[in-house]
Scaffold this active site. Sequence first.
Site, mmCIF file in Angstrom:
data_model
loop_
_atom_site.group_PDB
_atom_site.id
_atom_site.type_symbol
_atom_site.label_atom_id
_atom_site.label_comp_id
_atom_site.label_asym_id
_atom_site.label_seq_id
_atom_site.Cartn_x
_atom_site.Cartn_y
_atom_site.Cartn_z
ATOM 1 N N LYS A 24 0.849 -1.361 0.113
ATOM 2 C CA LYS A 24 -0.009 -0.033 0.108
ATOM 3 C C LYS A 24 0.688 1.302 0.162
ATOM 4 O O LYS A 24 0.520 2.106 -0.882
ATOM 5 C CB LYS A 24 -1.013 -0.005 1.315
ATOM 6 C CG LYS A 24 -1.545 1.464 1.608
ATOM 7 C CD LYS A 24 -2.216 1.358 2.988
ATOM 8 C CE LYS A 24 -2.246 2.914 3.515
ATOM 9 N NZ LYS A 24 -1.277 3.241 4.179
ATOM 10 N N ASN A 25 1.792 1.162 0.946
ATOM 11 C CA ASN A 25 2.481 2.429 1.098
ATOM 12 C C ASN A 25 3.490 2.880 -0.087
ATOM 13 O O ASN A 25 4.031 4.123 -0.376
ATOM 14 C CB ASN A 25 3.271 2.663 2.385
ATOM 15 C CG ASN A 25 2.390 2.858 3.692
ATOM 16 O OD1 ASN A 25 1.151 3.281 3.178
ATOM 17 N ND2 ASN A 25 2.613 2.569 4.762
ATOM 18 N N CYS A 118 -5.243 8.731 8.186
ATOM 19 C CA CYS A 118 -5.395 8.198 9.703
ATOM 20 C C CYS A 118 -4.804 9.316 10.771
ATOM 21 O O CYS A 118 -4.057 10.153 10.598
ATOM 22 C CB CYS A 118 -4.495 6.853 9.943
ATOM 23 S SG CYS A 118 -5.195 5.613 9.368
ATOM 24 N N ARG A 123 0.551 15.019 12.544
ATOM 25 C CA ARG A 123 1.138 14.621 11.373
ATOM 26 C C ARG A 123 1.690 15.786 10.568
ATOM 27 O O ARG A 123 1.110 15.884 9.350
ATOM 28 C CB ARG A 123 0.593 13.515 10.547
ATOM 29 C CG ARG A 123 0.276 12.301 11.362
ATOM 30 C CD ARG A 123 -0.563 11.366 10.845
ATOM 31 N NE ARG A 123 0.468 10.506 9.866
ATOM 32 C CZ ARG A 123 -0.252 9.592 8.814
ATOM 33 N NH1 ARG A 123 -1.309 9.170 9.198
ATOM 34 N NH2 ARG A 123 0.774 8.828 8.136
ATOM 35 N N ASP A 306 3.799 0.822 12.020
ATOM 36 C CA ASP A 306 2.388 0.074 11.606
ATOM 37 C C ASP A 306 2.031 -1.237 12.330
ATOM 38 O O ASP A 306 1.097 -1.745 12.354
ATOM 39 C CB ASP A 306 2.511 0.235 10.101
ATOM 40 C CG ASP A 306 2.677 1.555 9.689
ATOM 41 O OD1 ASP A 306 2.328 2.388 10.329
ATOM 42 O OD2 ASP A 306 3.055 1.728 8.316
ATOM 43 N N ARG A 398 -9.074 0.732 3.641
ATOM 44 C CA ARG A 398 -8.069 1.552 3.250
ATOM 45 C C ARG A 398 -6.781 1.197 2.843
ATOM 46 O O ARG A 398 -5.987 1.425 2.001
ATOM 47 C CB ARG A 398 -7.911 2.710 4.098
ATOM 48 C CG ARG A 398 -8.879 3.771 4.168
ATOM 49 C CD ARG A 398 -8.390 5.044 4.705
ATOM 50 N NE ARG A 398 -7.329 5.277 4.409
ATOM 51 C CZ ARG A 398 -6.342 5.705 4.910
ATOM 52 N NH1 ARG A 398 -6.195 6.080 6.213
ATOM 53 N NH2 ARG A 398 -5.013 5.964 4.486
HETATM 54 N N1 EPU Z 1 7.306 14.342 10.650
HETATM 55 C C1 EPU Z 1 7.620 15.778 10.729
HETATM 56 N N2 EPU Z 1 7.468 16.673 9.797
HETATM 57 C C2 EPU Z 1 7.343 16.053 8.497
HETATM 58 C C3 EPU Z 1 7.122 14.793 8.328
HETATM 59 C C4 EPU Z 1 6.930 13.943 9.190
HETATM 60 O O1 EPU Z 1 7.826 16.121 12.013
HETATM 61 O O2 EPU Z 1 7.355 16.874 7.664
HETATM 62 C C5 EPU Z 1 7.352 13.250 11.572
HETATM 63 C C6 EPU Z 1 5.758 12.669 11.637
HETATM 64 O O3 EPU Z 1 5.044 13.404 12.589
HETATM 65 C C7 EPU Z 1 6.192 11.255 12.471
HETATM 66 C C8 EPU Z 1 7.818 10.883 11.820
HETATM 67 O O4 EPU Z 1 8.060 12.322 11.070
HETATM 68 O O5 EPU Z 1 6.540 11.219 13.848
HETATM 69 C C9 EPU Z 1 7.965 10.029 10.821
HETATM 70 O O6 EPU Z 1 6.686 10.310 9.838
HETATM 71 P P1 EPU Z 1 6.763 9.863 8.295
HETATM 72 O O7 EPU Z 1 6.692 11.183 7.369
HETATM 73 O O8 EPU Z 1 7.842 9.045 8.077
HETATM 74 O O9 EPU Z 1 5.459 9.241 7.844
HETATM 75 P P2 EPU Z 1 4.410 9.297 6.873
HETATM 76 O O10 EPU Z 1 5.188 9.479 5.534
HETATM 77 O O11 EPU Z 1 3.486 10.267 7.126
HETATM 78 C C10 EPU Z 1 4.391 6.663 6.248
HETATM 79 C C11 EPU Z 1 3.480 5.756 6.053
HETATM 80 C C12 EPU Z 1 2.671 5.606 7.446
HETATM 81 C C13 EPU Z 1 3.786 5.124 8.447
HETATM 82 C C14 EPU Z 1 4.930 6.121 8.330
HETATM 83 C C15 EPU Z 1 6.007 5.545 9.191
HETATM 84 C C16 EPU Z 1 2.700 6.247 3.809
HETATM 85 C C17 EPU Z 1 1.397 6.848 3.122
HETATM 86 N N3 EPU Z 1 2.346 6.311 5.316
HETATM 87 O O12 EPU Z 1 3.958 7.880 6.814
HETATM 88 O O13 EPU Z 1 1.855 4.305 7.258
HETATM 89 O O14 EPU Z 1 3.205 5.056 9.633
HETATM 90 O O15 EPU Z 1 5.403 6.377 7.274
HETATM 91 O O16 EPU Z 1 6.564 4.666 8.907
HETATM 92 O O17 EPU Z 1 3.519 5.875 3.648
HETATM 93 C C18 EPU Z 1 0.084 3.180 7.721
HETATM 94 O O18 EPU Z 1 0.168 2.490 6.624
HETATM 95 O O19 EPU Z 1 -1.022 2.717 8.738
HETATM 96 C C19 EPU Z 1 0.464 4.386 7.884
HETATM 97 C C20 EPU Z 1 0.361 5.266 8.808
#
Ligand code: EPU
Length: 415
Positions: A24-25, A118, A123, A306, A398
């Site tokens: 998915k991701n 979610c 975030r 996750d 989702r």
């Molecule tokens: N963060 C910041 N600023 C940013 C971006 C991130 O402070 O600009 C922080 C976040 O708040 C968090 C950390 O950095 O504390 C890591 O966040 P990341 O950006 O890596 O997460 P994401 O890209 O929003 C993806 C997955 C999530 C998964 C996370 C962590 C996708 C679409 N989503 O989210 O997946 O939990 O990486 O591995 O790729 C899920 O599949 O259930 C899901 C939530």
Amino acid sequence: MADDTIVINGGKKLEGTVKISGAKNATVALIPAAVLASDVVTIFDVPNIADVKALATLLNTLNVKVTKKNDHIIIDPTEIQNVTLDDEAVGKLRASYYFMGALLGRYKKVKIKMSGGCYLGPRPIDLHLKGFEALGAHIDYDDGYYMLEAEELKGANIYLDIASVGATINIMMAAVFAKGRTTIENAAKEPEIIDVSSMLNKMGAKIRGAGTSEITIDGVEKLGGCYHEIIPDRIEAGTYIILAAACAKYCKIENVIPQHIESLLMKLEEMGVKMNIGVDFVEVFESHDLKPIEVKTLPYPGLATDLQQPLTALMTQAVGISKVHETIYPERFKHCHELNLMGAEIEVGEASSTISGPTPLFGSVVTATDLRCGASLVIAALIAEGQTTIKGAYHIYRGYDHIKEKLKALGADVH
Ligand code: EPU
């Protein structure tokens, strides 16, 4: 989705084989990445999940043709128009923000509504925006809309304060046409990032180092079409392995890259789960008297946040006190309240939870507050005696392809 409730009659021993779908991701980034191409992009092993439908709607809004055939989609961006993305679908998933990087990269201009997804606590997307600014974009935010514009995009050295998956992918996409070289330091190393970079490279991009903490992108003039097969979903694989450990006599989980879930497999071994780890499958055998464990979620290759929620359901069956330390999303504990409604004994502390086991679980009415909370509740419901009704099942759809069918094939009583 047709209905928003999953009903499970638990307490049955499951047995059989389950095949893992495409990640998915990775998918939710690969689909927006296709708009960078000037020709047709065909993606194989696309999971049948609600997020893909929402992204296809957004592509249609951009006048990009999407044809879905069995497990692959054909994306034709030849007539693309860079219109404002404010469709209802934007709010359905967080990954709609990948259109920021992709459209900024292609048109140097994008207007998009805030994305959804979610709720796991705050975030922010500050790192994405800082990266776009470093490449030369000017950013405005007004009344729920982001407006990004650049006269030209120029390669830059970008250091990410946090190794963010989303920021790494988004900056990579925005930089493919930037003049000169972009370097992302402290880049996230998740397998999904390698998958996106490998598709972009097939399209003609020059990205090196994906999967390490330093990624370089040398700008090119144009990207063509390509064929790409998505990697297996390591979180779906982990979920089914945990589920099998919780309530299967025997289960073979196929289409897995075990290396992608090594941290999980090691923790399950520590618990005493009996497994046979093959080249591209994992077999799980019935295990008794599971030992309690302590886990800490970390960026890849550490234990994925996750998987923390599904793992908690299994921890309720271990003999003794288990502990979860959450370092990515300190508030990702809503599942604990729901599991407690089913008989679990979980105490939530600061960015942590303490699980006392083993506790018998019983059928109840619970709510999937987010996708992986939903996965955790499905596992608990399969363990529990009696009937569990999981509300908010749209969160589960989702991210889990044909979940009811896959569970039924293992002998679960689910409808
Ligand atoms: N963060 C910041 N600023 C940013 C971006 C991130 O402070 O600009 C922080 C976040 O708040 C968090 C950390 O950095 O504390 C890591 O966040 P990341 O950006 O890596 O997460 P994401 O890209 O929003 C993806 C997955 C999530 C998964 C996370 C962590 C996708 C679409 N989503 O989210 O997946 O939990 O990486 O591995 O790729 C899920 O599949 O259930 C899901 C939530």
